[in-house]
Every structure is written in C-alpha cells, then in structure tokens.
Design an enzyme around this catalytic site. Structure first.
Site, PDB file in Angstrom:
ATOM      1  CG  HIS A  60      -1.802   1.149   1.370  1.00  0.00           C
ATOM      2  ND1 HIS A  60      -2.072   1.765   2.573  1.00  0.00           N
ATOM      3  CD2 HIS A  60      -2.529   1.836   0.437  1.00  0.00           C
ATOM      4  CE1 HIS A  60      -2.913   2.757   2.394  1.00  0.00           C
ATOM      5  NE2 HIS A  60      -3.211   2.827   1.102  1.00  0.00           N
ATOM      6  CG  HIS A 101       0.758   9.689   2.129  1.00  0.00           C
ATOM      7  ND1 HIS A 101      -0.328  10.092   2.856  1.00  0.00           N
ATOM      8  CD2 HIS A 101       0.905   8.362   2.387  1.00  0.00           C
ATOM      9  CE1 HIS A 101      -0.813   9.067   3.535  1.00  0.00           C
ATOM     10  NE2 HIS A 101      -0.074   8.003   3.272  1.00  0.00           N
TER      11      HIS A 101
END
Length: 386
Positions: A50, A98
């Site tokens: 992930h 992110h």
C-alpha cells in the site's frame, strides 16, 4: 557396426537434451514459484504494498505519513508483486504524493516507473501489477506519457476490451512469454474514453472490486465489496461480474481534525499469517470462503511485518524460491534536536498570523521541518502527540 552405435548415441543425446529441457522448464519460477507458472493471473494471490513509494525511513525523516519501511525495489526483491501509489499534479508535473504534495512527495511518476522497469528488466520471469490512485484526474494521455517516458509501457498487457472484464486471464507463463508482464490499473478512469493504443491503462473498477479500505479497528475488516458502487455489499454480484477480488488489509490511526495516518502499533498482528480476528491470514481465509476462491490481490502497510508474505504463500500453496533477504531497516536517531528547530518554525508562522497573514496548511508543515499535525508528519517530529 558403427551405424547402430551412432543411432543409439543420437537417441540418447536427444533424450538427454529433452530431459534437461524439461528439467529447466520445471525449475523455472514465475513470481518466485514454478507452481505459479501455469496459473491464470486472476488465480494467483498477489501481495501488494500500500502506497509503495511513501517511506518511513531516513529519506523522509521517518515521516509518519510513510506506509512502508523499504523502497519499491526492495519490496519487489522480497516478493511483493503489486505496487500502489497516489498520483498528484505539482508545479505542472505528475508526482507521487501522500494525500498532498505538501505532506510527502516521493518524486515524479516517471522516475518511479523507471525504478520499477529497472527491476523488471533484471527479473524477466516475474509479473508485476501497478495500481495508481488518480487523485488529480490525470487523463489517459497524461498517464501514458509518464509510462512512455519511463519505457515501461513496452512491458504492459493490453486486455481484449477496456470496458468488459475477461472470463479468463492469461497464465503467468503466457504473460511472461508474450513480454506483457506488467498489469496497470488506475482508479478511476472512464473506460469508454481509453484509446486502443493506450488500452494497457485499465480502469480499476472495470476489472476489480474492493472491500472497505477506510478501517481503524480490526473489527472493521470485511469481505463485502464496497467499490464499485454497482456491486457494493453484494458478493454474488461482484463475482458474477467477472471482476477480480481485491482485499484491503491495513489500519489507520485517527488524528486531530479526522486526519488519518498508517497505524503501526499493532502491525505485527494486522499482517500476521495467524488465524485470529484481525490477522491477515484469518482475513484471507475468510474471504476465500466467502468468495469460493482466493482474492487476487491483498494490500498491506509495512509489508515486511507479520511477515505478510507468509500469509500470501500459504494461500497460494507454495514454497517460494529466489527472494532476497531484507536489508536492515534505517534507524531513527533519538538524539536529534530537530524538534526545537521545528517548534521555532511554527513560532515564526505564528508571528506571521499575528501580522495578518494566513499561511496554508502546507506552509505550516514545510516551515516546521519536523512538525506533526494530527499525526501527519513530514519528517518525524512530535510537536503534537496523541
């Protein structure tokens, strides 16, 4: 007298050559196992990292936004075969960030794809999957340019249709032999808008269904489909659509202002191959029972913990070969005095506010250097702790 002898030697030579060739084929591993070569792509469980490029190591100052301890090359060496990332636009270029490029920027998409291609060029008997979250609505053309710049598009598989999932997928060996060892999925695209020349870029939810991903407790894990919405909550509808099952298995910590960061406190339990509630092994077996077959993908944080790969190998029923042992992790220097520097950065911005300025959230984080805001951490500081 010589003719029979020559004929006999010739037969023995052919038999020996055939034996060697058969032995070679049997010993050739696909994705770290000879047993996986003959399996269709959708009947292999692929371990996924992930947010693969977002690291919690020295390169990011041990950012608590990082989902992995190791870079993508190390992940692949250790058996990961699915790499996920978020794509954002920053200063006119496509970056891997992110949530926001102000929080954690792992560089350009094309540079990361070059890293993946370099690994694939050295490991020619492996099928790799890339899943991109299209955070800033890149077009198929935008993404194709990044893949073409890196050269990795030459390894990509093209489905027969961009709008309908196939009833059968090629085996790993067929993909390897054809030189189409890269699977590319993007969430999300309009499949009808994908040109034939760029059809290797597949809309994720045309081919895949996912369970819930926004989990903060082990009791949140479920096998029920959540996306796409058309099959949400309906396992039979998801399976009947010929979509592949994608099992998210990671947890978030909930911080201030509902900001979420990767949960680390119980990661060995979350990624464990064990059979207790919350374990990866338990979840995989539960979903295998619910679906009547194993999921095709599972996505985890900090893949080396558990270790997650043991749960995946158990489902695949293999004894792996050819993996590389993990190097030591980066260690954080507890003697660093950067927290004081971070605090000074916040004080400076506080002064700007008093003077009438309105700094953006990103300015606070970047100015602080090592500043934590509700758990989002650019470089590991602990100004605000939970």
């Amino acid at each position: 007298m010589l003719r029979p002898l020559v004929a006999l030697l010739s037969v023995l030579g052919l038999t020996s050559a055939a034996s060697v060739d058969l032995s070679k084929r049997q010993s050739t591993a696909c994705n770290n196992s000879p047993d996986l070569c003959s399996r269709p792509y959708n009947q292999v469980l692929h371990l996924g990292a992930h947010d693969s490029p977002f690291r919690r190591d020295k390169s990011t100052g041990f950012s608590t936004s990082g989902n992995q301890y190791y870079n993508s090359t190390v992940q692949l060496n250790a058996g990961v075969r699915l790499l996920s990332a978020q794509v954002h636009k920053s200063n006119g270029a496509w970056h891997l960030c992110h949530s926001s490029c102000d929080l954690l920027d792992a560089g350009t998409l094309s540079d990361w794809l070059e890293e993946v291609k370099a690994w694939m060029d050295k490991n020619t008997n492996d099928v790799v999957t890339i899943l991109l979250v299209n955070s800033d609505d890149a077009t198929v053309g935008d993404l194709d340019q990044q893949f073409t710049t890196s050269g990795i598009n030459s390894l990509a598989y093209k489905p027969a249709s961009s709008t309908t999932p196939p009833t059968t997928w090629p085996t790993l060996q067929e993909l390897i032999t054809a030189g189409t060892r890269l699977m590319v999925f993007v969430a999300s695209l309009n499949p009808a808008s994908i040109p034939t020349s760029q059809s290797y870029i597949m809309d994720e939810f045309t081919f895949i269904f996912e369970n819930k991903f926004d989990n903060t407790a082990v009791t949140d894990f479920s096998c029920l489909p959540e996306r796409p919405s058309g099959v949400g909550g309906n396992i039979q509808a998801a399976l009947s659509s010929n979509r592949m099952a994608f099992m998210n298995h990671f947890l978030y910590d909930q911080g201030l202002f509902d900001i979420q960061t990767p949960a680390i406190d119980n990661i060995t339990t979350t990624n464990s191959p064990g059979q207790s509630v919350g374990n990866l092994g338990f979840a995989l077996n539960s979903c295998q029972t619910a679906y009547g077959r194993a999921p095709t993908f599972t996505l985890v944080d900090f893949f080396d913990e558990g270790p997650a790969i043991n749960a995946v190998d158990a489902i695949n029923g293999i004894t792996p070969v050819g993996r590389t042992a993990l190097p030591p992790r980066d260690k954080q220097d507890s003697s660093s005095n950067s927290d004081a520097d971070s605090f000074q950065g916040v004080l400076d911005l506080n002064g700007d506010v008093k003077d009438g300025s309105q700094p953006k959230l990103g300015a606070w984080i970047w100015a602080a250097g090592k500043w934590t805001f509700g758990g989002i951490n650019l470089s590991g500081g602990n100004l605000i702790s939970k």
